[in-house]
Design a protein around this motif. Sequence first.
Motif, PDB file in Angstrom:
ATOM      1  N   THR A   1       8.705  51.374  69.212  1.00 42.85           N
ATOM      2  CA  THR A   1       8.424  52.803  69.092  1.00 42.85           C
ATOM      3  C   THR A   1       8.352  53.476  70.461  1.00 42.85           C
ATOM      4  O   THR A   1       8.735  54.634  70.602  1.00 42.85           O
ATOM      5  CB  THR A   1       7.120  53.041  68.318  1.00 42.85           C
ATOM      6  N   GLY A   2       7.900  52.769  71.465  1.00 44.87           N
ATOM      7  CA  GLY A   2       7.846  53.328  72.812  1.00 44.87           C
ATOM      8  C   GLY A   2       9.227  53.610  73.372  1.00 44.87           C
ATOM      9  O   GLY A   2       9.426  54.584  74.113  1.00 44.87           O
ATOM     10  N   SER A   3      10.184  52.775  73.014  1.00 41.21           N
ATOM     11  CA  SER A   3      11.546  52.999  73.505  1.00 41.21           C
ATOM     12  C   SER A   3      12.129  54.294  72.940  1.00 41.21           C
ATOM     13  O   SER A   3      12.946  54.943  73.606  1.00 41.21           O
ATOM     14  CB  SER A   3      12.434  51.814  73.148  1.00 41.21           C
ATOM     15  N   VAL A   4      11.714  54.686  71.746  1.00 41.10           N
ATOM     16  CA  VAL A   4      12.192  55.947  71.168  1.00 41.10           C
ATOM     17  C   VAL A   4      11.678  57.129  71.987  1.00 41.10           C
ATOM     18  O   VAL A   4      12.405  58.099  72.205  1.00 41.10           O
ATOM     19  CB  VAL A   4      11.767  56.077  69.689  1.00 41.10           C
ATOM     20  N   PHE A   5      10.446  57.062  72.448  1.00 35.61           N
ATOM     21  CA  PHE A   5       9.903  58.136  73.276  1.00 35.61           C
ATOM     22  C   PHE A   5      10.684  58.267  74.582  1.00 35.61           C
ATOM     23  O   PHE A   5      11.010  59.378  75.010  1.00 35.61           O
ATOM     24  CB  PHE A   5       8.421  57.903  73.589  1.00 35.61           C
ATOM     25  N   MET A   6      11.016  57.139  75.200  1.00 32.66           N
ATOM     26  CA  MET A   6      11.770  57.197  76.450  1.00 32.66           C
ATOM     27  C   MET A   6      13.187  57.703  76.212  1.00 32.66           C
ATOM     28  O   MET A   6      13.677  58.562  76.947  1.00 32.66           O
ATOM     29  CB  MET A   6      11.801  55.820  77.101  1.00 32.66           C
ATOM     30  N   ALA A   7      13.848  57.191  75.199  1.00 31.20           N
ATOM     31  CA  ALA A   7      15.222  57.628  74.909  1.00 31.20           C
ATOM     32  C   ALA A   7      15.247  59.094  74.479  1.00 31.20           C
ATOM     33  O   ALA A   7      16.145  59.851  74.885  1.00 31.20           O
ATOM     34  CB  ALA A   7      15.828  56.749  73.822  1.00 31.20           C
TER      35      ALA A   7
ATOM     36  N   LEU B   1       2.662  44.013  69.499  1.00 34.74           N
ATOM     37  CA  LEU B   1       3.197  44.426  70.794  1.00 34.74           C
ATOM     38  C   LEU B   1       4.693  44.718  70.710  1.00 34.74           C
ATOM     39  O   LEU B   1       5.180  45.681  71.295  1.00 34.74           O
ATOM     40  CB  LEU B   1       2.927  43.358  71.854  1.00 34.74           C
ATOM     41  N   LEU B   2       5.428  43.875  69.976  1.00 37.26           N
ATOM     42  CA  LEU B   2       6.858  44.127  69.811  1.00 37.26           C
ATOM     43  C   LEU B   2       7.111  45.425  69.058  1.00 37.26           C
ATOM     44  O   LEU B   2       8.031  46.186  69.386  1.00 37.26           O
ATOM     45  CB  LEU B   2       7.512  42.952  69.090  1.00 37.26           C
ATOM     46  N   ALA B   3       6.297  45.706  68.038  1.00 37.68           N
ATOM     47  CA  ALA B   3       6.433  46.968  67.302  1.00 37.68           C
ATOM     48  C   ALA B   3       6.111  48.150  68.203  1.00 37.68           C
ATOM     49  O   ALA B   3       6.779  49.195  68.129  1.00 37.68           O
ATOM     50  CB  ALA B   3       5.514  46.956  66.080  1.00 37.68           C
TER      51      ALA B   3
ATOM     52  N   ALA C   1      14.092  56.838  65.634  1.00 38.51           N
ATOM     53  CA  ALA C   1      12.709  56.545  65.248  1.00 38.51           C
ATOM     54  C   ALA C   1      12.650  55.790  63.927  1.00 38.51           C
ATOM     55  O   ALA C   1      11.846  54.858  63.778  1.00 38.51           O
ATOM     56  CB  ALA C   1      11.911  57.834  65.151  1.00 38.51           C
ATOM     57  N   LEU C   2      13.501  56.163  62.975  1.00 31.69           N
ATOM     58  CA  LEU C   2      13.521  55.441  61.701  1.00 31.69           C
ATOM     59  C   LEU C   2      13.915  53.985  61.907  1.00 31.69           C
ATOM     60  O   LEU C   2      13.299  53.071  61.347  1.00 31.69           O
ATOM     61  CB  LEU C   2      14.490  56.106  60.727  1.00 31.69           C
ATOM     62  N   GLY C   3      14.941  53.763  62.709  1.00 36.74           N
ATOM     63  CA  GLY C   3      15.373  52.396  62.982  1.00 36.74           C
ATOM     64  C   GLY C   3      14.328  51.591  63.739  1.00 36.74           C
ATOM     65  O   GLY C   3      14.117  50.409  63.467  1.00 36.74           O
ATOM     66  N   ALA C   4      13.668  52.234  64.678  1.00 32.49           N
ATOM     67  CA  ALA C   4      12.658  51.533  65.482  1.00 32.49           C
ATOM     68  C   ALA C   4      11.439  51.160  64.645  1.00 32.49           C
ATOM     69  O   ALA C   4      10.894  50.064  64.800  1.00 32.49           O
ATOM     70  CB  ALA C   4      12.236  52.393  66.660  1.00 32.49           C
ATOM     71  N   THR C   5      11.013  52.046  63.760  1.00 34.46           N
ATOM     72  CA  THR C   5       9.857  51.704  62.930  1.00 34.46           C
ATOM     73  C   THR C   5      10.208  50.605  61.933  1.00 34.46           C
ATOM     74  O   THR C   5       9.388  49.725  61.670  1.00 34.46           O
ATOM     75  CB  THR C   5       9.326  52.934  62.175  1.00 34.46           C
ATOM     76  N   GLU C   6      11.427  50.640  61.416  1.00 36.48           N
ATOM     77  CA  GLU C   6      11.852  49.569  60.509  1.00 36.48           C
ATOM     78  C   GLU C   6      11.883  48.228  61.238  1.00 36.48           C
ATOM     79  O   GLU C   6      11.439  47.216  60.723  1.00 36.48           O
ATOM     80  CB  GLU C   6      13.229  49.903  59.931  1.00 36.48           C
ATOM     81  N   ARG C   7      12.424  48.245  62.455  1.00 32.56           N
ATOM     82  CA  ARG C   7      12.465  47.012  63.249  1.00 32.56           C
ATOM     83  C   ARG C   7      11.046  46.557  63.605  1.00 32.56           C
ATOM     84  O   ARG C   7      10.756  45.368  63.628  1.00 32.56           O
ATOM     85  CB  ARG C   7      13.282  47.257  64.517  1.00 32.56           C
ATOM     86  N   GLY C   8      10.156  47.507  63.894  1.00 29.89           N
ATOM     87  CA  GLY C   8       8.771  47.157  64.196  1.00 29.89           C
ATOM     88  C   GLY C   8       8.079  46.508  63.017  1.00 29.89           C
ATOM     89  O   GLY C   8       7.301  45.556  63.183  1.00 29.89           O
ATOM     90  N   ILE C   9       8.351  46.978  61.811  1.00 30.68           N
ATOM     91  CA  ILE C   9       7.768  46.365  60.604  1.00 30.68           C
ATOM     92  C   ILE C   9       8.272  44.942  60.444  1.00 30.68           C
ATOM     93  O   ILE C   9       7.504  44.024  60.118  1.00 30.68           O
ATOM     94  CB  ILE C   9       8.096  47.231  59.372  1.00 30.68           C
ATOM     95  N   VAL C  10       9.560  44.734  60.708  1.00 29.00           N
ATOM     96  CA  VAL C  10      10.130  43.386  60.612  1.00 29.00           C
ATOM     97  C   VAL C  10       9.474  42.471  61.634  1.00 29.00           C
ATOM     98  O   VAL C  10       9.130  41.323  61.334  1.00 29.00           O
ATOM     99  CB  VAL C  10      11.664  43.431  60.803  1.00 29.00           C
TER     100      VAL C  10
END
Length: 74
Positions: A51-57, A45-47, A24-33
């Motif tokens: 974050t949605g991929s973290v819920f599935m994983a 949408l990319l962000a 989740a930390l990595g995904a939110t950082e990537r979403g901010i980028v």
Amino acid sequence: MERIKRLFTIKTKFEAFLVIYALALGATERGIVYMHQYPGTGGHLLALVCTGSVFMAGGMILDTVEMRRSAFFF
């Protein structure tokens, strides 16, 4: 090799939650980028996808830990 393999195996729910937290930390950082690189709807949408991929994983990780635990006791 078995000793090394055991280091990378998620055995408890606590370990699973730690892995999900790191994802989740990595995904939110990537979403901010993404939101900075692609301003507007595209970046949002990319962000959201990040974050949605973290819920599935996370769901898959938790299900796998539960399945292994129940298979171990039978």
